[in-house]
Design an enzyme around this catalytic site. Structure first.
Site, PDB file in Angstrom:
ATOM      1  N   MET A  30       1.128  -1.513  -0.030  1.00  0.00           N
ATOM      2  CA  MET A  30       0.191   0.205  -0.121  1.00  0.00           C
ATOM      3  C   MET A  30       0.841   1.325  -0.066  1.00  0.00           C
ATOM      4  O   MET A  30       0.510   2.313   0.288  1.00  0.00           O
ATOM      5  CB  MET A  30      -0.803  -0.260   0.938  1.00  0.00           C
ATOM      6  CG  MET A  30      -1.913  -1.222   1.165  1.00  0.00           C
ATOM      7  SD  MET A  30      -3.574  -0.806   1.768  1.00  0.00           S
ATOM      8  CE  MET A  30      -2.580  -0.613   3.813  1.00  0.00           C
ATOM      9  N   GLY A  31       2.265   1.249  -0.418  1.00  0.00           N
ATOM     10  CA  GLY A  31       2.903   1.875  -0.556  1.00  0.00           C
ATOM     11  C   GLY A  31       3.202   2.947   1.109  1.00  0.00           C
ATOM     12  O   GLY A  31       3.633   2.036   1.234  1.00  0.00           O
ATOM     13  N   ALA A  32       4.062   4.018   0.959  1.00  0.00           N
ATOM     14  CA  ALA A  32       5.076   4.779   2.200  1.00  0.00           C
ATOM     15  C   ALA A  32       5.865   3.342   2.314  1.00  0.00           C
ATOM     16  O   ALA A  32       5.463   2.781   4.097  1.00  0.00           O
ATOM     17  CB  ALA A  32       3.795   5.253   3.246  1.00  0.00           C
ATOM     18  N   GLY A  36      11.073  -3.152   5.612  1.00  0.00           N
ATOM     19  CA  GLY A  36      10.572  -3.918   5.141  1.00  0.00           C
ATOM     20  C   GLY A  36       9.950  -4.693   3.995  1.00  0.00           C
ATOM     21  O   GLY A  36      10.207  -5.583   3.573  1.00  0.00           O
ATOM     22  N   HIS A  37       9.195  -3.676   3.378  1.00  0.00           N
ATOM     23  CA  HIS A  37       8.533  -4.085   1.712  1.00  0.00           C
ATOM     24  C   HIS A  37       9.928  -4.072   1.015  1.00  0.00           C
ATOM     25  O   HIS A  37      10.138  -5.071  -0.132  1.00  0.00           O
ATOM     26  CB  HIS A  37       7.879  -2.221   0.977  1.00  0.00           C
ATOM     27  CG  HIS A  37       7.109  -1.895   2.072  1.00  0.00           C
ATOM     28  ND1 HIS A  37       6.604  -1.482   2.807  1.00  0.00           N
ATOM     29  CD2 HIS A  37       5.642  -2.896   2.295  1.00  0.00           C
ATOM     30  CE1 HIS A  37       5.339  -0.721   3.103  1.00  0.00           C
ATOM     31  NE2 HIS A  37       5.079  -1.505   2.648  1.00  0.00           N
ATOM     32  N   LYS A 149       5.187 -10.135   9.433  1.00  0.00           N
ATOM     33  CA  LYS A 149       4.544  -9.277  10.250  1.00  0.00           C
ATOM     34  C   LYS A 149       2.922  -9.089  10.172  1.00  0.00           C
ATOM     35  O   LYS A 149       2.815  -9.066  11.218  1.00  0.00           O
ATOM     36  CB  LYS A 149       5.029  -7.692   9.987  1.00  0.00           C
ATOM     37  CG  LYS A 149       3.865  -6.652  10.161  1.00  0.00           C
ATOM     38  CD  LYS A 149       4.622  -5.644  11.059  1.00  0.00           C
ATOM     39  CE  LYS A 149       3.565  -4.612  11.709  1.00  0.00           C
ATOM     40  NZ  LYS A 149       2.647  -3.725   9.987  1.00  0.00           N
ATOM     41  N   SER A 185       6.803  -0.885   9.620  1.00  0.00           N
ATOM     42  CA  SER A 185       4.934   0.008   9.418  1.00  0.00           C
ATOM     43  C   SER A 185       5.125   0.918   9.497  1.00  0.00           C
ATOM     44  O   SER A 185       5.598   1.597   9.051  1.00  0.00           O
ATOM     45  CB  SER A 185       4.604  -0.055  10.954  1.00  0.00           C
ATOM     46  OG  SER A 185       3.107   0.093   9.983  1.00  0.00           O
ATOM     47  N   ARG A 187       2.609   2.783   9.028  1.00  0.00           N
ATOM     48  CA  ARG A 187       2.083   3.740  10.111  1.00  0.00           C
ATOM     49  C   ARG A 187       2.832   4.525  11.126  1.00  0.00           C
ATOM     50  O   ARG A 187       2.786   6.038  11.987  1.00  0.00           O
ATOM     51  CB  ARG A 187       0.569   2.824  10.501  1.00  0.00           C
ATOM     52  CG  ARG A 187      -0.018   2.518   9.702  1.00  0.00           C
ATOM     53  CD  ARG A 187      -1.541   1.470  10.237  1.00  0.00           C
ATOM     54  NE  ARG A 187      -2.874   1.707  10.518  1.00  0.00           N
ATOM     55  CZ  ARG A 187      -2.850   0.701   9.290  1.00  0.00           C
ATOM     56  NH1 ARG A 187      -2.277  -0.671   9.002  1.00  0.00           N
ATOM     57  NH2 ARG A 187      -4.078   0.626   8.560  1.00  0.00           N
TER      58      ARG A 187
HETATM   59  P1  AMP Z   1       1.536  -2.936   3.560  1.00  0.00           P
HETATM   60  O1  AMP Z   1       2.282  -1.861   2.920  1.00  0.00           O
HETATM   61  O2  AMP Z   1       1.948  -2.804   4.986  1.00  0.00           O
HETATM   62  O3  AMP Z   1       0.060  -3.185   2.636  1.00  0.00           O
HETATM   63  O4  AMP Z   1       2.507  -4.201   3.268  1.00  0.00           O
HETATM   64  C1  AMP Z   1       2.686  -4.543   1.993  1.00  0.00           C
HETATM   65  C2  AMP Z   1       3.384  -6.646   2.236  1.00  0.00           C
HETATM   66  O5  AMP Z   1       4.920  -5.741   3.087  1.00  0.00           O
HETATM   67  C3  AMP Z   1       2.325  -6.926   3.365  1.00  0.00           C
HETATM   68  O6  AMP Z   1       3.529  -8.696   3.006  1.00  0.00           O
HETATM   69  C4  AMP Z   1       3.343  -6.645   4.415  1.00  0.00           C
HETATM   70  O7  AMP Z   1       3.782  -7.634   5.543  1.00  0.00           O
HETATM   71  C5  AMP Z   1       4.863  -6.868   4.500  1.00  0.00           C
HETATM   72  N1  AMP Z   1       5.627  -6.069   5.116  1.00  0.00           N
HETATM   73  C6  AMP Z   1       4.964  -4.708   6.211  1.00  0.00           C
HETATM   74  N2  AMP Z   1       6.294  -4.624   7.188  1.00  0.00           N
HETATM   75  C7  AMP Z   1       6.687  -5.116   7.195  1.00  0.00           C
HETATM   76  C8  AMP Z   1       8.391  -5.947   7.586  1.00  0.00           C
HETATM   77  N3  AMP Z   1       8.419  -4.695   8.968  1.00  0.00           N
HETATM   78  N4  AMP Z   1       8.829  -7.301   8.085  1.00  0.00           N
HETATM   79  C9  AMP Z   1       8.784  -7.471   6.927  1.00  0.00           C
HETATM   80  N5  AMP Z   1       7.648  -7.618   6.051  1.00  0.00           N
HETATM   81  C10 AMP Z   1       6.152  -6.408   6.033  1.00  0.00           C
END
Ligand code: AMP
Length: 280
Positions: A30-32, A36-37, A149, A185, A187
């Site tokens: 979802m960007g930002a 981790g991404h 996560k 995150s 967030r």
């Molecule tokens: P999101 O943008 O929050 O929807 O996350 C996109 C992907 O990145 C999802 O598969 C999350 O589980 C992964 N993700 C987010 N935060 C982390 C993190 N700290 N470590 C590893 N993967 C992450």
């Protein structure tokens, strides 16, 4: 790196790559973006020929409108990070491209979508299943990479792949953390400096839970420990649970399962954070 906003352009790019015999890796986000991404992009690059990332803040998975409105957006920085990581293409569609009509589909993952995040964020996993199934239909990856996560989300995605018979391998990837242990995150950027400091107690108490469980402390006492440690009014625990790591069935005693995972969702101020730890 190609920046694609239209499905037709994405399909042209992918069919060309597929005709060359390339294995396609996919990282939905979802960007930002944060490291981790980027770790998911790297994991994909290690085992595939072409890595596609999507950036789409999916409205149907937000049960809280305010959460959707304040969700951080940093598209320029995201593109730079992806470029630097060696991502091959980023798909950044607008909502009409993904949802030309209202998506009325209702998924049922049984027990799995009714507990933890499913119980506390009604409709969340239905929205996740909607958008991920659409993205899987468009990208048709060989492998898709998801972070642990979102432990429950990985299980939901695996169930989705099974239900819809997608020939896609789901690759779970480890949690990346900040120096003080806080799970990275998008967030986290919404926290005030004081909240950010307070948030670092979450991974500390989760590690304490691991230590205590090793010494034989049972689950009800672990729950009390968490409540005691996070009793400052800056925290509001949404849930803390110890579950079977394979099925996510909630446990009252460690003897009920072989492998255990502790999961938490906790507000720090107005921002809801999640974390988990495999206990051993
Ligand atoms: P999101 O943008 O929050 O929807 O996350 C996109 C992907 O990145 C999802 O598969 C999350 O589980 C992964 N993700 C987010 N935060 C982390 C993190 N700290 N470590 C590893 N993967 C992450």
């Amino acid at each position: 790196m190609l920046i694609l906003t239209k499905i037709s352009h994405l399909e042209t790019f992918l069919s060309q790559k597929r005709s060359q015999g390339s294995i396609i890796g996919f990282v939905p986000t979802m960007g930002a973006l944060h490291e981790g991404h980027i770790s998911l992009i790297k994991a994909s690059k290690n085992v595939t020929d072409v890595t596609v990332c999507s950036i789409f803040v999916n409205p149907t998975q937000f049960n809280d409108k305010k959460d959707l409105e304040r969700y951080p957006k940093t598209p320029e920085k995201d593109v730079m990070m992806l470029e630097k990581a060696g991502c091959d293409a980023v798909f950044m569609p607008d909502a009409e491209e993904i949802y030309p009509e209202i998506d009325e589909r209702r998924f049922d993952f049984g027990y799995l979508d009714k507990i933890l995040e499913g119980a506390h964020r009604p409709g969340h996993f239905n929205g996740v299943a909607q958008v991920v199934s659409i993205l899987f239909n468009l990208v048709k990856p060989d492998k898709a990479f998801f972070g642990q996560k979102d432990y429950q989300q990985v299980m939901i995605i695996k169930a989705l792949v099974k239900q819809l018979h997608y020939p896609i391998e789901i690759v779970p990837c480890p949690i990346l953390r900040e120096k003080d242990g806080l799970a990275m995150s998008s967030r986290n950027t919404l926290l005030t400096p004081d909240e950010r400091k307070a948030a670092s107690l979450i991974p500390i108490v989760m590690n304490e839970v691991n230590e205590l469980s090793r010494k034989g402390t049972e689950i009800p006492e672990l729950k009390k420990h968490i409540e005691e440690r996070l009793k400052d009014p800056i925290y509001k625990i949404d849930y803390f649970a110890v579950c079977d790591a394979d099925t996510l069935k909630e446990l009252n005693s460690f003897s009920e399962a072989k492998y255990h995972v502790a999961l938490i969702a906790c507000f720090v101020g107005k921002i809801r954070l999640i974390d988990n730890i495999i206990l051993h």
